[in-house]
Scaffold this motif. Structure first.
Motif, PDB file in Angstrom:
ATOM      1  N   ASP A 171      42.770  38.808  42.572  1.00 39.89           N
ATOM      2  CA  ASP A 171      42.584  39.415  41.252  1.00 39.89           C
ATOM      3  C   ASP A 171      41.174  39.260  40.692  1.00 39.89           C
ATOM      4  O   ASP A 171      40.884  39.731  39.599  1.00 39.89           O
ATOM      5  CB  ASP A 171      43.577  38.801  40.252  1.00 39.89           C
ATOM      6  N   LYS A 201      39.407  42.592  39.882  1.00 37.95           N
ATOM      7  CA  LYS A 201      40.060  43.339  38.792  1.00 37.95           C
ATOM      8  C   LYS A 201      39.766  42.707  37.433  1.00 37.95           C
ATOM      9  O   LYS A 201      39.561  43.407  36.434  1.00 37.95           O
ATOM     10  CB  LYS A 201      41.568  43.401  39.026  1.00 37.95           C
ATOM     11  N   HIS A 228      49.378  35.585  40.490  1.00 37.67           N
ATOM     12  CA  HIS A 228      49.046  37.012  40.448  1.00 37.67           C
ATOM     13  C   HIS A 228      49.167  37.549  39.035  1.00 37.67           C
ATOM     14  O   HIS A 228      50.056  37.154  38.281  1.00 37.67           O
ATOM     15  CB  HIS A 228      49.967  37.804  41.379  1.00 37.67           C
TER      16      HIS A 228
END
Length: 399
Positions: A278, A281, A375
């Motif tokens: 992640d 992002k 996550h």
């Protein structure tokens, strides 16, 4: 016939000698002191021959040096020397280092020894104990064996703040934290290129080593100082980002954002991400909020960094109050202040740097962790974000 010619030649030669002798002495008195002149001439001849001998020897020695490589014999003297082989050092680099320390007699000798031994290509970076005046082959034998490395390792994980890094280093080296703090104050004493402290977002630059202490496992020289350790970590940061072409890529792809701003974003992603998948992002979310939407970041990790910098205890997000979010005295409070923080908030690792340098495309403005593996779910709208928060509550991640 031949006998007659030889006889005629002898007679003419004999007559010539008599005539020359006669003419030389006609009308002249006999001179005295002829023996002194002979002695002087003899001495001059000796000097000349000596000079010619020395010159010949010097010339031979010079010529010989072109064909014979200067090298010491054996395993060296009793005097020990520590040699640090740096990451990426070539045989020539190592040779020059050892010549300077008088470990080997010539760089050529070591390079020839390295060329003759395929194991020389696998010399590992680290500190090695050698002796002065070793043969090149003996010195190489020490370097090609990893067991000969002087192990004095320290490990710094990703995402530690500068203060936490100092505490970690102190625990492992027994150097007081205050020594690291004192060494870090003079940022200009480190070889960080000036462009790393430039911003294009209109905010004032606050010089700090925060973000530049690259997380890694290091082999330190024996009895290092705090400054030496920090220098090694800063140099590793510069090497890693240089190899990645971090600064060039950021300026080419991120719409004129300064490398320092991208470093701040990398530190934010490192602090917020619960999973390395992640990192990119989250970096994209930071870019979108700050540069596209003119929104505050609203990252709790920045607020906590301000608390730690002020010597106050940090808080879990569930324990933060409206007063914390409205605290203007905390300059790292990204709930209150728009834009990026004054400095990075930790030392990002290579994955976080990669994510900030080249994040995936997306219009995300929100994220929330939704499982115990760390996550996150990403959203563009408030509605999507609220739906993701429901998933997070169901998984027991948030209240």
């Amino acid at each position: 016939m031949i006998d007659d010619l030889d006889l005629a030649f002898d007679e003419r030669a004999d007559k010539g000698r008599h005539r020359r002798s006669y003419r030389k002495n006609v009308g002249k008195k006999k001179r005295k002191g002829g023996g002194g002149k002979t002695a002087v001439a003899f001495l001059m001849a000796l000097v000349l021959l000596g000079a010619l001998g020395v010159g010949a020897w010097y010339g031979f020695d010079r010529i010989q040096s072109y064909f014979v490589t200067a090298d010491y014999d054996g395993a060296g003297t009793a005097e020990k020397v520590n040699i640090e082989v740096k990451q990426g050092a070539s045989a020539t680099d190592i040779a020059n280092l050892m010549v300077k320390a008088d470990v080997v007699k010539s760089a050529k000798a070591f390079i020839e020894a390295a060329d003759a031994d395929s194991k020389s290509k696998n010399i590992q970076p680290g500190v090695y104990g050698l002796r002065k005046q070793m043969s090149a082959k003996a010195a190489l034998a020490v370097l090609v064996d990893p067991k000969n490395k002087i192990v004095n390792g320290v490990t710094v994980p990703e995402g530690l703040t500068m203060l936490s890094t100092f505490k970690k280093l102190s625990d492992q080296t027994k150097i007081p934290v205050k020594d690291f703090q004192a060494a870090a104050k003079n940022v200009d004493s480190f070889d960080i290129p000036p462009f790393w402290f430039e911003r294009r977002d209109g905010k004032k630059v606050t010089k700090s080593l925060e973000g530049f202490l690259f997380p890694d496992t290091y082999e330190m020289p024996p009895k290092p100082t705090a400054k030496q350790i920090l220098d090694i970590m800063v140099n590793r940061f510069l090497t890693v980002t240089g190899d990645m072409k971090f600064a060039d890529t950021v300026q080419a792809k991120r719409g004129g954002i300064a490398p320092y701003e991208a470093l701040i974003v990398a530190s934010l992603a490192q602090a917020e991400a619960g999973n390395k998948d992640d990192l990119g992002k989250i970096a994209r979310v930071a870019y979108n909020r700050v540069y596209l939407k003119d929104m505050p970041l609203q990252f709790d990790v920045t607020l906590n960094y301000g608390l730690e910098a002020a010597g106050k205890p940090t808080k879990a997000s569930k324990d933060m109050s409206p007063a914390d979010y409205a605290n203007a005295g905390n300059k790292y409070n990204s709930h209150y202040y728009k834009g990026l923080t004054p400095t990075p908030i930790d030392s990002p690792g290579k994955d976080a740097l990669q994510g900030a340098m080249d994040p995936p495309a997306g219009q995300w403005l929100f994220f929330v962790a939704i499982d115990k593996q760390g996550h996150s779910a990403f959203a563009v709208t408030d509605e999507e974000h609220e739906a993701n928060k429901v998933k997070a509550r169901e998984a027991g991640i948030i209240n």
